[in-house]
Design an enzyme around this catalytic site. Sequence first.
Site, PDB file in Angstrom:
ATOM      1  N   ARG A 105       0.825  -1.204   0.000  1.00  0.00           N
ATOM      2  CA  ARG A 105       0.000   0.000   0.000  1.00  0.00           C
ATOM      3  C   ARG A 105       0.856   1.249   0.000  1.00  0.00           C
ATOM      4  O   ARG A 105       1.918   1.293   0.604  1.00  0.00           O
ATOM      5  CB  ARG A 105      -0.897   0.008   1.235  1.00  0.00           C
ATOM      6  N   CYS A 107       0.109   5.522   0.729  1.00  0.00           N
ATOM      7  CA  CYS A 107      -0.891   6.458   1.234  1.00  0.00           C
ATOM      8  C   CYS A 107      -0.298   7.854   1.111  1.00  0.00           C
ATOM      9  O   CYS A 107       0.800   8.106   1.610  1.00  0.00           O
ATOM     10  CB  CYS A 107      -1.244   6.155   2.687  1.00  0.00           C
TER      11      CYS A 107
END
Length: 128
Positions: A105, A107
Amino acid sequence: MTKVIATENAPAAIGPYVQAVDLGNMVMTSGQIPVDPKTGAVADDVKAQARQSLNNIKAIIEQAGLKVTDIVKTTVFVKDLNDFATVNAEYAAFFDEHKAVYPARSCVEVARLPKDVKLEIEAIAVRK
């Protein structure tokens, strides 16, 4: 050959793009903002927005014949990085509920998102 993925269980595209593309072994979603596909509503709080965006991704991935467990990468765009802990907790709960390994991920904080929502999430899933 690229196949377009579309479902009524996620918000329709609000511009010149598709909900997702299926490349055969990989499905890439467009960024999903937290719009409820049935009502068009957007919740006020970031926790509910995170869950709605993730549910929209789930609906698209499932339309392609995949599961949450097939998601290998996500990108989360947040309007305010101070919301990160709340978003992170809801994100973890979502993947835990589906007994999925957490995907890779990124962000990032952004200045503004469509419809002035608090976050947007996109995903990549792979056929195993």
